[in-house]
Design an enzyme around this catalytic site. Structure first.
Site, PDB file in Angstrom:
ATOM      1  N   HIS A   1      61.631  -6.724 -49.960  1.00 49.37           N
ATOM      2  CA  HIS A   1      62.172  -7.857 -50.732  1.00 49.37           C
ATOM      3  C   HIS A   1      62.113  -9.130 -49.891  1.00 49.37           C
ATOM      4  O   HIS A   1      62.364  -9.084 -48.681  1.00 49.37           O
ATOM      5  CB  HIS A   1      63.613  -7.555 -51.159  1.00 49.37           C
ATOM      6  CG  HIS A   1      64.091  -8.510 -52.207  1.00 49.37           C
ATOM      7  ND1 HIS A   1      64.499  -9.781 -51.901  1.00 49.37           N
ATOM      8  CD2 HIS A   1      64.159  -8.403 -53.550  1.00 49.37           C
ATOM      9  CE1 HIS A   1      64.833 -10.412 -53.018  1.00 49.37           C
ATOM     10  NE2 HIS A   1      64.633  -9.599 -54.043  1.00 49.37           N
TER      11      HIS A   1
ATOM     12  N   GLU B   1      57.125 -11.101 -57.032  1.00 50.35           N
ATOM     13  CA  GLU B   1      58.285 -11.981 -57.067  1.00 50.35           C
ATOM     14  C   GLU B   1      57.984 -13.278 -56.308  1.00 50.35           C
ATOM     15  O   GLU B   1      58.143 -13.323 -55.078  1.00 50.35           O
ATOM     16  CB  GLU B   1      59.487 -11.297 -56.407  1.00 50.35           C
ATOM     17  CG  GLU B   1      59.954 -10.045 -57.104  1.00 50.35           C
ATOM     18  CD  GLU B   1      61.444  -9.820 -56.894  1.00 50.35           C
ATOM     19  OE1 GLU B   1      62.173  -9.762 -57.886  1.00 50.35           O
ATOM     20  OE2 GLU B   1      61.878  -9.736 -55.734  1.00 50.35           O
TER      21      GLU B   1
END
Ligand code: PGA
Length: 258
Positions: A98, A170
């Site tokens: 992430h 993302e």
């Protein structure tokens, strides 16, 4: 790949202790019984809530994921949690790479690569996050950044038809601060990047494996207002949702919208 149910991953980040998680999941299950669930729901709570959330979701259709794991198997690594440990508490998925970990905790592609090895060794499924920064986007470097991340993060990672690989695109500049949404790429831009991700994967794995095992999600300020449009694209297999997944009514709405 598009015939399968689309996926919604709820990334709770560092929110909700055990008590709040229990309240949330109990309410989620109650609300979902009255609706038709159209997505595969994967909830990713904090480590401390995993055991209890697993007990609560029981045999419901909700699946469990962790937000991170250690890059090594076991041993003298104070404070780390291994893939085997999160598997033991019922996880099937692990978010890895992430951008918040890459940026705020200086996680490197080498570490991410080692984590993915641990994930497969323990029969778990990675949700590998990739994405460019705002400046990189403005300089038209998205393709280069994503290819580079995929090449390093998936280096020497072999998968077979029975294994799964989830990639979440993302864009860092589109990820909300947890309170308010940010601007987003257009659907055409999302599709372009997803195509590029599939192309990259096809260089690493056979088309049959990419078809059966790989799915590409989008994440970054996904909410009830934009999820439908994003998921309408056949190139988007699901979404990774942060801020909006903390509101149970929103998560229900997003999981049941056609
Ligand atoms: P957001 O977070 O939905 O709050 O933008 C997404 C993520 O960081 O995974």
């Amino acid at each position: 790949m598009t015939k399968q149910r689309k996926i919604i991953v709820a990334n709770w980040k560092m929110n909700f202790g055990v008590k709040e998680s229990v309240v949330f999941i109990s309410k989620l299950k109650r609300l979902l019984t009255k609706k038709e669930i159209t997505k595969q729901i994967i909830i990713c709570p904090s480590f401390t809530s995993l055991f209890r959330v697993n007990q609560l979701i029981g045999k419901s259709s909700i699946l469990l994921g962790a937000q991170n794991i250690a890059e090594v198997e076991q041993g003298t690594f104070t404070g780390e949690v291994s893939a085997k440990m999160i598997k033991e508490v019922g996880c099937q998925y692990v978010i890895v790479g992430h951008s918040e970990r890459r940026q705020k905790l200086n996680e490197t592609d080498n570490q991410i690569n080692a984590k993915i090895s641990q994930i497969y060794k323990n029969n778990l499924i990675p949700i590998l996050c990739v994405g460019e920064r705002e400046l990189e986007y403005r300089k038209n470097l998205t393709a280069k950044i994503i290819d580079n991340q995929l090449n390093k993060d998936l280096k020497n990672i072999k998968i077979n038809k029975k294994q799964k690989l989830l990639i979440a695109y993302e864009p860092i500049w589109a990820i909300s601060d947890g309170k308010s949404a940010k601007s987003q790429p257009t659907i055409e831009e999302i599709e372009q990047t997803h195509k590029l991700i599939f192309k990259n994967l096809t260089k690493k794995y056979s088309s049959a494996i990419v078809e059966s095992s790989c799915r590409v999600l989008y994440g970054g300020s996904v909410d009830v207002v934009n999820i439908k449009q994003i998921l309408q694209s056949s190139l988007v297999d699901g979404v990774l949702v942060g801020g909006a997944s903390l509101k149970v009514e929103k998560l229900v709405q997003m999981s049941t919208l056609v």
